[in-house]
Design a protein around this motif. Structure first.
Motif, PDB file in Angstrom:
ATOM      1  N   GLY A 155       6.577  10.148  -2.313  1.00 25.28           N
ATOM      2  CA  GLY A 155       6.143  10.445  -3.677  1.00 25.28           C
ATOM      3  C   GLY A 155       6.638  11.816  -4.130  1.00 25.28           C
TER       4      GLY A 155
ATOM      5  N   ARG B  57       0.836  -1.195   0.000  1.00 23.40           N
ATOM      6  CA  ARG B  57       0.000   0.000   0.000  1.00 23.40           C
ATOM      7  C   ARG B  57       0.880   1.257   0.000  1.00 23.40           C
ATOM      8  NH1 ARG B  57      -2.724  -0.272   4.787  1.00 23.40           N
ATOM      9  NH2 ARG B  57      -3.654  -2.221   4.086  1.00 23.40           N
ATOM     10  N   TYR B  58       1.946   1.220   0.771  1.00 22.06           N
ATOM     11  CA  TYR B  58       2.882   2.346   0.847  1.00 22.06           C
ATOM     12  C   TYR B  58       3.464   2.638  -0.542  1.00 22.06           C
ATOM     13  CZ  TYR B  58       6.690   5.174   2.873  1.00 22.06           C
ATOM     14  OH  TYR B  58       7.553   6.184   3.206  1.00 22.06           O
TER      15      TYR B  58
ATOM     16  N   ASP C  29       2.161   1.722  -3.498  1.00 25.25           N
ATOM     17  CA  ASP C  29       1.064   2.187  -4.357  1.00 25.25           C
ATOM     18  C   ASP C  29       0.789   3.676  -4.134  1.00 25.25           C
ATOM     19  OD1 ASP C  29       0.558  -0.171  -5.676  1.00 25.25           O
ATOM     20  OD2 ASP C  29      -0.965  -0.854  -4.249  1.00 25.25           O
ATOM     21  N   GLU C  30       0.748   4.062  -2.856  1.00 20.91           N
ATOM     22  CA  GLU C  30       0.414   5.456  -2.545  1.00 20.91           C
ATOM     23  C   GLU C  30       1.522   6.421  -2.955  1.00 20.91           C
ATOM     24  OE1 GLU C  30      -0.879   5.609   1.518  1.00 20.91           O
ATOM     25  OE2 GLU C  30      -2.663   4.415   1.045  1.00 20.91           O
ATOM     26  N   SER C  31       2.772   5.980  -2.847  1.00 25.85           N
ATOM     27  CA  SER C  31       3.868   6.860  -3.262  1.00 25.85           C
ATOM     28  C   SER C  31       3.807   7.069  -4.773  1.00 25.85           C
ATOM     29  CB  SER C  31       5.224   6.287  -2.834  1.00 25.85           C
ATOM     30  OG  SER C  31       5.577   5.175  -3.613  1.00 25.85           O
TER      31      SER C  31
ATOM     32  N   SER D 121       5.922   9.618   5.210  1.00 27.21           N
ATOM     33  CA  SER D 121       4.710   9.033   4.639  1.00 27.21           C
ATOM     34  C   SER D 121       4.915   8.710   3.165  1.00 27.21           C
ATOM     35  CB  SER D 121       3.538  10.004   4.795  1.00 27.21           C
ATOM     36  OG  SER D 121       3.709  11.085   3.890  1.00 27.21           O
ATOM     37  N   ALA D 122       4.021   7.881   2.628  1.00 22.70           N
ATOM     38  CA  ALA D 122       4.091   7.522   1.211  1.00 22.70           C
ATOM     39  C   ALA D 122       3.954   8.761   0.336  1.00 22.70           C
ATOM     40  CB  ALA D 122       3.005   6.505   0.885  1.00 22.70           C
ATOM     41  N   GLN D 123       3.112   9.704   0.785  1.00 23.44           N
ATOM     42  CA  GLN D 123       2.917  10.933   0.009  1.00 23.44           C
ATOM     43  C   GLN D 123       4.215  11.735  -0.022  1.00 23.44           C
ATOM     44  OE1 GLN D 123       0.743   9.719   2.213  1.00 23.44           O
ATOM     45  NE2 GLN D 123      -0.822   9.173   0.710  1.00 23.44           N
TER      46      GLN D 123
ATOM     47  N   GLU E 122       4.319   0.782   8.776  1.00 23.17           N
ATOM     48  CA  GLU E 122       3.192   1.561   9.313  1.00 23.17           C
ATOM     49  C   GLU E 122       3.707   2.712  10.169  1.00 23.17           C
ATOM     50  OE1 GLU E 122       3.849  -1.545  10.041  1.00 23.17           O
ATOM     51  OE2 GLU E 122       2.280  -2.853   9.262  1.00 23.17           O
TER      52      GLU E 122
ATOM     53  N   LYS F 243       1.041   6.906  -6.540  1.00 17.83           N
ATOM     54  CA  LYS F 243      -0.122   7.763  -6.756  1.00 17.83           C
ATOM     55  C   LYS F 243       0.237   9.232  -6.499  1.00 17.83           C
ATOM     56  CE  LYS F 243      -3.890   5.443  -5.435  1.00 17.83           C
ATOM     57  NZ  LYS F 243      -4.685   5.067  -4.245  1.00 17.83           N
ATOM     58  N   ALA F 244       1.153   9.459  -5.556  1.00 12.51           N
ATOM     59  CA  ALA F 244       1.560  10.831  -5.222  1.00 12.51           C
ATOM     60  C   ALA F 244       2.585  11.378  -6.214  1.00 12.51           C
ATOM     61  CB  ALA F 244       2.114  10.877  -3.810  1.00 12.51           C
TER      62      ALA F 244
END
Ligand code: ADP
Ligand code: MG
Length: 496
Positions: free
Chosen positions: A392, A347-348, A350-352, A387-389, A382, A354-355
């Motif tokens: 990113g 998920r981390y 994927d989110e990075s 953060s993933a963002q 976690e 996405k960012a």
């Protein structure tokens, strides 16, 4: 009932030889008991919650009171179906519960309900990376069964207590072919299986509480020989003990054979205090258990529609996810496997992306720098302070040329320590923007050229290497903010 034909020997034909230990090949097969995460027991309505007062969660069925009958818990079957789907197994449309007869004080019925000749899950495989090498361990089967109760010796003097809370807890016993060839491979298999059962949510994976227990069958042989006699190490409930126990067992067996003693098939226990394995009992054969179909339970029938319904409820599997990372993002199979170690990690990633992160760069940061720091601090993704963002954003600024390596590292540090939280604000505050102002860069270039006449002369005399010194000087004078490639080009142009 006749003994089933031992097919293990035939199954091992043509498999490559593993790494040798003192000239012996190691053969390992696993039987894993995964406790299924149903709220109630497999054949009764008593609760399966862990840690209750002894015998407060044992109903008439679990106590084997006369006249009680078992009733199948559909949730347990559904979880078996999920495992079968996750591992590419055949899910038997009709399987049979059998009685495994033996006497023990924690087994009031005098038999355990299990599956014998026709298990619900048949075949399949678990694949994983051992280092950079891909391994596949084939499954023989996975069958549903009930757990027994527990004998308590500690709180009693000269007596034992019996706690039947665990009696009837649903288990899935997952049996492999003897496909593993080293301790490291066995531990990697167990970790991968643990990942899968928790990923698909059929087991909570809590090893201390006994929700995931492994029996390791170990034998050794000279390469090319027939399979050696195995000893089965029972109830390994931590990956560390698993490794210690199997290592010890291998050394012990080789020692015995070298001393001209025969290995006797046995069930052994690992003592974590001494680090040794010790025979508990001579291993019984399945004939000793007088298995027969349980007349109290009808055959377990699983219609195709049921399987399809369960398939629809399955989360995306790590395997499928990894394949997607390879095909959609161009990652290597190895990197994809690293990123799908847990749902949280995937998920981390994927989110990075996405960012705005370039997938390959994000993957490098996550499996490199971030993994190293998480390990050092002994925390999971976690709890990562970046953060993933934020990753990113950072990767985006690396990819668009704003941040050279060392500046990226500074920004990452600032994020990790919490001194800053916005990538662009940190770049601004720390004045990390690359020197795009060619005027300022020009001045530095002229100064460096003036001060390093020797390098300049050497370069002009055809010594290409002399340029590196000049580039280094410019980088230093710019405080690391100049782009080395750009500096090289500008210098070459100036020195003609
Ligand atoms: P049980 O132990 O209940 O009698 P099986 O006979 O089906 O069950 O075998 C159990 C496990 O032992 C399987 O995981 C299998 O891979 C493993 N095994 C069988 N033969 C060997 C061997 N020679 N060396 C190591 N493991 C073995
Ligand atoms: Mg066994």
């Amino acid at each position: 009932m006749s003994e089933p034909v031992n097919t293990f020997e035939a199954q091992q034909q043509g498999r490559p030889t593993g790494p040798l230990v003192r000239g012996y090949e190691v053969i390992i097969g696993f039987e894993t008991h995964a406790q299924l995460s149903t709220a109630s027991k497999i054949f009764s309505r008593a609760s399966t919650a862990f840690g209750a007062e002894p015998n407060t969660q044992a109903c008439a069925v679990d106590l084997a009171l006369p006249g009680t009958l078992p009733v199948m818990n559909k949730g347990a079957v559904e979880r078996a179906i999920k495992l079968g789907l996750a591992l590419g197994s055949h899910i038997a449309p009709r399987s049979v519960f059998a009685r495994k007869n033996y006497f023990y004080p924690d087994l009031p019925k005098g038999y355990q309900i299990s599956q014998f000749e026709i298990p619900v899950v048949q075949g399949g495989a678990v694949s994983f990376f051992l280092g950079e090498e891909k391994k596949t361990v084939r499954l023989v089967r996975a069958h549903l069964e009930e757990d027994a109760g527990k004998s308590l010796h500690e709180d009693f003097i000269g007596q034992s207590g019996i706690d039947l809370n665990r009696a009837g807890t649903p288990l899935l016993e997952i049996v492999t072919e003897p496909d593993m060839r080293s301790t490291a491979e066995a531990v990697a298999y167990a970790k991968e299986l643990h990942k899968i059962v928790t990923w698909i949510g059929i087991c909570d994976g809590n090893m201390q509480e006994g929700s995931f227990r492994c029996d390791a069958n170990v034998s050794v042989r000279k390469p090319g020989d027939k399979l050696g006699t195995r000893r089965e190490i029972k109830n390994l409930n931590s990956f560390k003990f698993m490794q210690q126990a199997i290592d010890y067992e291998i050394r012990w067996q080789i020692e015995e054979i070298e001393d001209d003693r025969k290995i006797e098939q046995a069930t052994v226990l690992f003592n974590a205090d001494t680090g040794e394995t010790r025979a508990m009992r001579a291993k019984e054969d399945s004939a000793d258990y007088r298995y027969f179909p349980d007349p109290d339970l009808p055959p377990l029938v699983i219609a195709a529609e049921w399987i399809e319904r369960v398939r629809g409820e399955m989360p995306e599997l790590p395997r499928t996810m990894a394949e997607r990372y390879v095909s959609a993002h161009g990652l290597s199979e190895y990197d994809a496997a690293q990123l799908t170690q847990s749902t949280a990690l995937a998920r981390y990633f994927d989110e990075s992306v996405k960012a705005g992160a370039t997938p390959k760069l994000a993957s490098n940061w996550i499996t490199g720098e971030i993994a190293r720091r998480l390990n050092a601090q002994e925390i999971g993704i976690e709890a990562a302070p970046v953060s993933a963002q934020q990753l990113g954003q950072l990767v985006k600024r690396i990819a668009d040329g704003t941040l050279p390596n060392n500046a990226a590292r500074q920004v990452f540090d600032t994020l990790w320590t919490g001194e800053g939280s916005d990538v662009d604000a940190i770049i601004e505050a720390k004045d990390l923007k690359p020197m795009s102002d060619t005027g300022a860069l020009d001045a530095i270039l002229d100064e460096v050229i003036a001060k390093n006449q020797k390098n300049v002369d050497e370069y002009r005399a055809g010594k290409e290497k002399a340029l590196n010194g000049l580039v280094g000087q410019v980088m230093k004078a710019s405080g690391g903010k100049a782009n080395p490639a750009q500096v090289t080009d500008l210098l070459k142009a100036k020195l003609g």
